[in-house]
Design an enzyme around this catalytic site. Structure first.
Site, mmCIF file in Angstrom:
data_model
loop_
_atom_site.group_PDB
_atom_site.id
_atom_site.type_symbol
_atom_site.label_atom_id
_atom_site.label_comp_id
_atom_site.label_asym_id
_atom_site.label_seq_id
_atom_site.Cartn_x
_atom_site.Cartn_y
_atom_site.Cartn_z
ATOM 1 N N CYS A 79 0.663 -1.172 0.002
ATOM 2 C CA CYS A 79 -0.100 -0.150 -0.008
ATOM 3 C C CYS A 79 0.985 1.501 -0.010
ATOM 4 O O CYS A 79 2.152 1.164 0.194
ATOM 5 C CB CYS A 79 -0.757 0.055 1.134
ATOM 6 S SG CYS A 79 -1.892 -1.615 1.474
ATOM 7 N N ARG A 87 0.241 3.103 -9.338
ATOM 8 C CA ARG A 87 0.241 1.580 -8.760
ATOM 9 C C ARG A 87 -0.922 0.893 -8.989
ATOM 10 O O ARG A 87 -1.224 -0.253 -8.834
ATOM 11 C CB ARG A 87 0.876 1.412 -7.658
ATOM 12 C CG ARG A 87 2.293 2.114 -7.439
ATOM 13 C CD ARG A 87 2.659 2.191 -5.957
ATOM 14 N NE ARG A 87 3.640 2.755 -6.021
ATOM 15 C CZ ARG A 87 4.950 2.583 -5.207
ATOM 16 N NH1 ARG A 87 4.707 1.415 -4.229
ATOM 17 N NH2 ARG A 87 5.939 3.245 -5.249
ATOM 18 N N TRP A 110 -4.098 -1.517 -1.229
ATOM 19 C CA TRP A 110 -4.072 -2.468 -2.418
ATOM 20 C C TRP A 110 -4.423 -3.673 -1.424
ATOM 21 O O TRP A 110 -3.543 -4.167 -0.646
ATOM 22 C CB TRP A 110 -2.780 -2.608 -3.105
ATOM 23 C CG TRP A 110 -2.784 -3.283 -4.264
ATOM 24 C CD1 TRP A 110 -3.386 -3.095 -5.390
ATOM 25 C CD2 TRP A 110 -2.476 -4.703 -4.368
ATOM 26 N NE1 TRP A 110 -3.236 -3.943 -6.278
ATOM 27 C CE2 TRP A 110 -2.756 -5.059 -5.852
ATOM 28 C CE3 TRP A 110 -1.889 -5.719 -3.566
ATOM 29 C CZ2 TRP A 110 -2.427 -6.559 -6.185
ATOM 30 C CZ3 TRP A 110 -1.638 -6.994 -4.002
ATOM 31 C CH2 TRP A 110 -2.159 -7.308 -5.330
ATOM 32 N N ASN A 113 1.074 -0.538 6.122
ATOM 33 C CA ASN A 113 1.619 -1.248 4.929
ATOM 34 C C ASN A 113 2.198 -2.354 5.454
ATOM 35 O O ASN A 113 2.939 -2.090 6.183
ATOM 36 C CB ASN A 113 2.790 -0.110 3.860
ATOM 37 C CG ASN A 113 2.917 -0.812 2.709
ATOM 38 O OD1 ASN A 113 2.525 -1.922 2.474
ATOM 39 N ND2 ASN A 113 3.736 -0.376 2.078
ATOM 40 N N GLY A 114 1.805 -3.584 4.715
ATOM 41 C CA GLY A 114 2.426 -4.928 5.382
ATOM 42 C C GLY A 114 1.177 -5.742 5.461
ATOM 43 O O GLY A 114 0.104 -5.644 5.326
ATOM 44 N N GLU A 126 7.811 -19.943 -20.969
ATOM 45 C CA GLU A 126 7.517 -18.641 -20.423
ATOM 46 C C GLU A 126 8.822 -17.770 -20.902
ATOM 47 O O GLU A 126 8.573 -16.917 -21.142
ATOM 48 C CB GLU A 126 7.763 -19.176 -18.851
ATOM 49 C CG GLU A 126 7.597 -17.726 -17.992
ATOM 50 C CD GLU A 126 6.533 -16.758 -18.137
ATOM 51 O OE1 GLU A 126 5.235 -17.154 -18.699
ATOM 52 O OE2 GLU A 126 6.518 -15.651 -17.588
ATOM 53 N N LYS A 177 8.180 -14.552 -22.821
ATOM 54 C CA LYS A 177 9.011 -13.150 -22.223
ATOM 55 C C LYS A 177 9.474 -12.701 -23.425
ATOM 56 O O LYS A 177 9.389 -11.399 -23.577
ATOM 57 C CB LYS A 177 9.663 -13.506 -20.953
ATOM 58 C CG LYS A 177 9.232 -13.742 -19.639
ATOM 59 C CD LYS A 177 8.400 -12.485 -18.927
ATOM 60 C CE LYS A 177 7.124 -12.547 -19.585
ATOM 61 N NZ LYS A 177 5.985 -13.348 -18.559
ATOM 62 N N GLU A 181 7.354 -11.216 -26.284
ATOM 63 C CA GLU A 181 6.159 -10.261 -26.110
ATOM 64 C C GLU A 181 7.014 -8.691 -25.790
ATOM 65 O O GLU A 181 6.443 -7.949 -26.157
ATOM 66 C CB GLU A 181 5.447 -10.490 -24.702
ATOM 67 C CG GLU A 181 5.901 -10.660 -23.440
ATOM 68 C CD GLU A 181 4.723 -10.792 -22.527
ATOM 69 O OE1 GLU A 181 3.683 -10.222 -22.469
ATOM 70 O OE2 GLU A 181 5.203 -11.642 -21.528
ATOM 71 N N HIS A 214 11.684 -34.659 -33.054
ATOM 72 C CA HIS A 214 10.658 -34.736 -33.841
ATOM 73 C C HIS A 214 10.254 -33.697 -34.537
ATOM 74 O O HIS A 214 8.893 -33.612 -35.184
ATOM 75 C CB HIS A 214 9.288 -35.176 -33.055
ATOM 76 C CG HIS A 214 9.753 -36.507 -32.000
ATOM 77 N ND1 HIS A 214 9.893 -37.660 -32.394
ATOM 78 C CD2 HIS A 214 9.845 -36.364 -30.642
ATOM 79 C CE1 HIS A 214 9.967 -38.483 -31.674
ATOM 80 N NE2 HIS A 214 10.174 -37.979 -30.513
ATOM 81 N N LYS A 260 -2.327 -5.008 -20.177
ATOM 82 C CA LYS A 260 -1.993 -5.626 -18.936
ATOM 83 C C LYS A 260 -3.245 -6.579 -18.698
ATOM 84 O O LYS A 260 -3.077 -7.592 -18.000
ATOM 85 C CB LYS A 260 -1.839 -4.614 -17.617
ATOM 86 C CG LYS A 260 -1.382 -5.441 -16.501
ATOM 87 C CD LYS A 260 0.142 -5.835 -16.547
ATOM 88 C CE LYS A 260 0.556 -6.668 -15.307
ATOM 89 N NZ LYS A 260 1.570 -7.598 -15.655
HETATM 90 O O1 M6R Z 1 -4.110 -11.400 -15.786
HETATM 91 P P1 M6R Z 1 -3.766 -12.904 -16.031
HETATM 92 O O2 M6R Z 1 -2.955 -13.683 -15.464
HETATM 93 O O3 M6R Z 1 -5.111 -13.708 -16.319
HETATM 94 O O4 M6R Z 1 -3.196 -12.571 -17.530
HETATM 95 C C1 M6R Z 1 -2.965 -13.843 -18.465
HETATM 96 C C2 M6R Z 1 -2.208 -13.253 -19.627
HETATM 97 O O5 M6R Z 1 -2.903 -12.230 -20.228
HETATM 98 C C3 M6R Z 1 -0.804 -12.823 -19.169
HETATM 99 O O6 M6R Z 1 0.043 -13.630 -18.236
HETATM 100 C C4 M6R Z 1 0.144 -12.304 -20.383
HETATM 101 O O7 M6R Z 1 0.465 -13.415 -20.871
HETATM 102 C C5 M6R Z 1 1.292 -11.621 -19.893
HETATM 103 N N1 M6R Z 1 1.444 -10.439 -20.683
HETATM 104 C C6 M6R Z 1 2.562 -12.371 -19.936
HETATM 105 O O8 M6R Z 1 3.696 -11.719 -19.569
#
Ligand code: M6R
Length: 620
Positions: free
Chosen positions: A2, A27, A74, A100-101, A493, A497, A500, A516, A615
């Site tokens: 927070c 935030r 938060w 906060n915490g 993953e 990363k 994206e 394969h 996001k």
């Molecule tokens: O909020 P969510 O975890 O449901 O989001 C899922 C995906 O949209 C999210 O993980 C997306 O793949 C990210 N940009 C990955 O870094």
């Protein structure tokens, strides 16, 4: 997670505090509030939603006064609501607290306070602090015939804090001392801002920008006594400590990122702390016990026949790792599903099943739609989520929170490791209840879990080395990420990363699948990133590396410290701590996050807001 601001001086407290809170608003907090002390009275204003709602609230009912505390919340305990928003007060409404915490032992403290007739109005852990101070403060006054000394009040604060396990940064006011602002911290940051005939407190430097150029960093378990012309600091035993002030030279945007170039890097670096927060108050190795706030009865867990994990993107990768743990530790058959596909399939559920939905935001349209379709069946649902009060948490039967704090970078990093920890805790919990784990194993896993922040911290020290390697590979347009077993999802993953945020084409593959098909792609233009830390499948993945090398491939290996032979096989080796195999995915993802970050940064990409991405994906 927070935001806290506090003020004492000659200016308008509400105006100064509101401006401070606005500087923290980026935030994405869910509620906020202020308390101002004036004419011997404490007045509170609290609002759900954006700070503009609080501003409007104060505009309609102004607060006059020169001392106050403010908070942006938060949520971690209790949904975002006016009652749960800070500041919180004691029964007599003479003491206010912003926090906060997380206070880990709040439920046992609350039970004791309720027995002593304290009245609680929120579901927060914070409220107990105000009541604990009240309890000690009343006792002190009784013993001194009603005399109100500042020293006694500080003693009461210290006594209250000594009862609290967990983390806190606090701002405290008491109506009996109209010129006194008290601050304290343990495991959460708190800075004191110095001004002319005015002083401030803040959880984060951005809140102080434009107000104060000199700050004092409060250290662990210290209390500050702040008045408009003085600041004195003490330890929790009441001994005075001398503090030095430092100059702050930050522009507002930079300050928000705590001096990191991007939010993503800040969030990657925060992981030792966020992992600690996910574990906080939940793991007790000395008692061989976990305490998870899950609404799943032991009878249901014992009869569990199948678990389905549903998610998108990075959360889907967490689900893939989670499957290994749930199968190996809890011995429950599992299936993992991509929400956007799963929602259009036929489903067959029994009441002896659990469906787990994993989402950082809790607002992903496909994951929500998949959850909604289960409502037609007599099946239990569990959300693993980072955002309290989000749609997913409201609609699932029960929720396990990852407590990573707001994640601003579009690329999910700290939320991913939070999801992994949540799944691991769940698997251990089920394994204990289903009696598939013996005491020795439980003890060892729980003790090792507490080492995770350290192992992750060590992996983060690779950042500079990874930046150098990234420079070497910057001209490459395609990457293949290979892993096996629990590190296969980490390969996926790592590839996600990289693509994206750097827009470089990358594929994640289970290394055994190379022969394969994908092996046809290998040449000197297609580097490989291979996860070859010590494991059950170590030899196998080494063979896959040899196959790639024989075809001209260049290999970056993530290996366990002490493994010298890998240097003969790979072109670059990044060493992480040698950790028990079940934890390797959590440690191994760190260098891959850093690799994606440095590649994107070196390419000059918009790391925090990559093109075409959002996001929260709230549309199908
Ligand atoms: O909020 P969510 O975890 O449901 O989001 C899922 C995906 O949209 C999210 O993980 C997306 O793949 C990210 N940009 C990955 O870094």
């Amino acid at each position: 997670m927070c935001g806290i601001v506090g003020y004492v001086g000659n200016g308008s407290a509400s105006e100064i505090l509101l401006n401070g809170l606005k500087r923290l608003e980026y935030r994405g907090y869910d509620s906020s509030g202020l308390a101002v002390l004036a004419d011997g009275k404490l007045e509170l204003r609290r609002s759900v939603g954006k700070i503009s709602n609080l501003s409007l609230n104060i505009k309609n009912r102004p607060l006059n006064g020169h001392i106050g505390v403010g908070h942006t919340r938060w949520a971690t305990h209790g949904i975002p609501s006016e009652e749960n928003a800070h500041p919180h007060t004691d029964c007599s409404k003479r003491i206010v607290v912003v926090h906060n915490g997380i206070i880990e032992n709040y439920s046992s403290l609350k039970a004791v306070l309720i027995k002593k007739a304290h009245q609680f109005v929120s579901q927060t852990d914070t409220e107990i602090i105000a009541h604990l101070i009240e309890e000690s403060w009343e006792l002190k006054q009784k013993n001194s015939n009603g005399k109100k000394s500042e020293e006694d009040f500080l003693h009461a604060v210290r006594h209250a804090l000594l009862q609290c396990d967990g983390a806190y940064a606090l701002g405290i006011l008491c109506m009996d001392f109209p010129e006194l602002l008290v601050a304290a911290r343990k495991d959460c940051p708190l800075v004191l801002g110095l001004g002319k005939k005015e002083n401030f407190i803040a959880s984060d430097i951005p809140a102080l920008l434009g107000l104060s150029k000199k700050v004092i960093f409060l250290d662990q378990e210290e209390i500050a006594v702040i008045k408009k012309n003085s600041i004195d600091c003490f330890n929790l035993q009441g001994k005075k400590v001398e503090k030095k002030s430092v100059k702050v030279k930050l522009d507002p945007v930079q300050a928000e990122k705590a001096n990191f170039k991007h939010f993503m890097l800040k969030e990657i670096m925060e992981q030792p702390r966020t992992i600690q927060d996910t574990l906080r108050g939940r793991v007790f190795p000395e008692k061989n016990r976990l305490q998870l706030e899950l609404n799943l009865s032991a009878a249901f867990i014992k009869g569990l026949k199948r678990i389905t994990l549903v998610a998108c993107g990075t959360s889907y990768h967490a689900a893939l790792v989670g499957r290994f743990w749930l199968e190996s530790l809890a011995k429950v058959p599992c299936q993992v599903e991509i929400a956007s596909e799963y929602r259009y399939r036929d489903h067959f559920f029994s009441s002896q099943e659990l469906v787990i939905f994993i989402s950082q935001s809790g607002e992903t349209a496909d994951t929500l739609a998949a959850l909604r379709l289960t409502h037609r069946f007599p099946v239990k649902t569990l959300a693993i989520c980072n955002v309290l009060g989000s749609s997913l948490t409201q609609e699932a039967d029960t929720t396990f929170y990852t407590r990573c704090g707001p994640e601003i970078g579009v690329a999910s990093t700290k939320a991913f490791t939070g999801q992994l920890i949540a799944l691991l805790l769940l698997a251990i919990h089920l394994g204990i209840i289903k009696k598939h784990l013996n005491l020795k194993t439980i003890h060892q896993i729980l003790a090792d879990l507490l080492n995770l922040p350290h192992w992750v911290r060590e992996a983060l020290t690779l950042s500079n080395e990874i930046e150098k390697i990234s420079k070497r590979f910057l001209s490459k347009n395609h990457f293949l990420f290979l892993g096996r077993h629990t590190n296969y999802p980490i390969a996926l993953e790592g590839a996600l990363k990289l693509k994206e945020i750097s827009y470089i084409h990358a594929e994640g593959y289970p290394a055994g699948e190379m022969k394969h098909g994908p092996i046809a792609l290998i040449d000197k233009e297609m580097p490989l990133v291979a996860l070859v830390t010590d494991s059950l499948v170590y030899e196998k993945i080494c063979s896959n590396i040899e196959e790639a090398k024989a075809r001209g491939g260049t290999v970056i290996a993530i290996a366990s410290k002490g493994n010298k032979t890998i240097q003969e096989k790979a072109d670059e080796v990044l060493y992480v701590e040698k950790v028990p195999e079940i934890f390797s995915s959590i440690v191994n993802v760190i260098p891959l996050q850093l690799f994606a970050y440095h590649m994107a940064d070196l390419k000059g990409c918009d790391v925090d807001q990559p093109r075409n991405l959002a996001k929260s994906v709230t549309v199908e």
